[in-house]
Scaffold this motif. Structure first.
Motif, PDB file in Angstrom:
ATOM      1  N   GLU A   1       0.834  -1.200   0.000  1.00  0.00           N
ATOM      2  CA  GLU A   1       0.000   0.000   0.000  1.00  0.00           C
ATOM      3  C   GLU A   1       0.870   1.252   0.000  1.00  0.00           C
ATOM      4  OE1 GLU A   1      -4.156   0.824   1.981  1.00  0.00           O
ATOM      5  OE2 GLU A   1      -2.581   0.936   3.500  1.00  0.00           O
ATOM      6  N   GLN A   2       2.008   1.164   0.699  1.00  0.00           N
ATOM      7  CA  GLN A   2       2.962   2.280   0.732  1.00  0.00           C
ATOM      8  C   GLN A   2       4.359   1.690   0.768  1.00  0.00           C
ATOM      9  OE1 GLN A   2       2.136   5.204   3.733  1.00  0.00           O
ATOM     10  NE2 GLN A   2       4.191   6.041   3.645  1.00  0.00           N
TER      11      GLN A   2
ATOM     12  N   THR B   1       7.662  -0.604   4.947  1.00  0.00           N
ATOM     13  CA  THR B   1       6.596  -0.847   3.981  1.00  0.00           C
ATOM     14  C   THR B   1       5.272  -1.001   4.722  1.00  0.00           C
ATOM     15  OG1 THR B   1       8.179  -2.091   2.650  1.00  0.00           O
ATOM     16  CG2 THR B   1       5.853  -2.414   2.133  1.00  0.00           C
ATOM     17  N   VAL B   2       4.196  -0.482   4.132  1.00  0.00           N
ATOM     18  CA  VAL B   2       2.863  -0.686   4.678  1.00  0.00           C
ATOM     19  C   VAL B   2       2.159  -1.668   3.747  1.00  0.00           C
ATOM     20  CG1 VAL B   2       0.636   0.366   5.239  1.00  0.00           C
ATOM     21  CG2 VAL B   2       2.780   1.611   5.689  1.00  0.00           C
ATOM     22  N   CYS B   3       1.801  -2.833   4.274  1.00  0.00           N
ATOM     23  CA  CYS B   3       1.100  -3.857   3.502  1.00  0.00           C
ATOM     24  C   CYS B   3      -0.387  -3.816   3.834  1.00  0.00           C
ATOM     25  CB  CYS B   3       1.645  -5.250   3.827  1.00  0.00           C
ATOM     26  SG  CYS B   3       3.390  -5.465   3.416  1.00  0.00           S
ATOM     27  N   ALA B   4      -1.215  -4.109   2.847  1.00  0.00           N
ATOM     28  CA  ALA B   4      -2.666  -4.199   3.040  1.00  0.00           C
ATOM     29  C   ALA B   4      -3.130  -5.540   2.499  1.00  0.00           C
ATOM     30  CB  ALA B   4      -3.375  -3.058   2.330  1.00  0.00           C
ATOM     31  N   ASN B   5      -4.263  -6.002   2.996  1.00  0.00           N
ATOM     32  CA  ASN B   5      -4.809  -7.278   2.526  1.00  0.00           C
ATOM     33  C   ASN B   5      -5.301  -7.159   1.087  1.00  0.00           C
ATOM     34  OD1 ASN B   5      -4.334  -8.583   4.944  1.00  0.00           O
ATOM     35  ND2 ASN B   5      -6.313  -8.005   5.784  1.00  0.00           N
TER      36      ASN B   5
ATOM     37  N   ASP C   1      -2.366  -4.674  -5.880  1.00  0.00           N
ATOM     38  CA  ASP C   1      -3.593  -5.377  -5.518  1.00  0.00           C
ATOM     39  C   ASP C   1      -4.275  -5.905  -6.779  1.00  0.00           C
ATOM     40  OD1 ASP C   1      -5.685  -6.354  -3.995  1.00  0.00           O
ATOM     41  OD2 ASP C   1      -6.612  -4.407  -3.640  1.00  0.00           O
ATOM     42  N   ALA C   2      -5.095  -6.903  -6.607  1.00  0.00           N
ATOM     43  CA  ALA C   2      -5.919  -7.403  -7.705  1.00  0.00           C
ATOM     44  C   ALA C   2      -7.016  -6.383  -7.989  1.00  0.00           C
ATOM     45  CB  ALA C   2      -6.538  -8.740  -7.335  1.00  0.00           C
ATOM     46  N   THR C   3      -7.512  -6.386  -9.199  1.00  0.00           N
ATOM     47  CA  THR C   3      -8.634  -5.531  -9.581  1.00  0.00           C
ATOM     48  C   THR C   3      -9.781  -6.427 -10.002  1.00  0.00           C
ATOM     49  OG1 THR C   3      -7.130  -3.816 -10.341  1.00  0.00           O
ATOM     50  CG2 THR C   3      -9.382  -3.695 -11.139  1.00  0.00           C
TER      51      THR C   3
END
Length: 85
Positions: free
Chosen positions: A35-36, A44-48, A69-71
């Protein structure tokens, strides 16, 4: 101490201590995306990852690859004949 290319500065040097460098976090592919990005002073900032439901399909980048991320896009069930909608 200078931090390496895949590290960030966790704590700066003081008059009595050396700087503390930590390895930047790598997001887990198929579970997380970046995510960042890490900077010189932050991790690093990870998101699900986005999870698509059965009425969607993953298009861009195929899957969540740890960086992007997937779209999810609506499946066009009428692209084939006969229309399945």
């Amino acid at each position: 101490t200078e931090c390496g290319v895949a590290q960030f500065l966790s704590a700066p040097a003081t008059a009595t201590t050396d700087a503390v460098c930590l390895d930047a976090t790598a997001c887990t592919p198929n579970e997380q995306y970046e995510e960042q990005a890490a900077t010189a002073t932050s991790d690093t900032v990870c998101a699900n990852c986005t999870v698509c439901d059965s009425s969607f399909q993953v298009r861009q980048h195929g899957t969540c690859d740890g960086v992007r991320d997937a779209t999810c896009n609506v499946i066009d069930r009428c692209a084939a004949s006969p229309c399945l909608n």
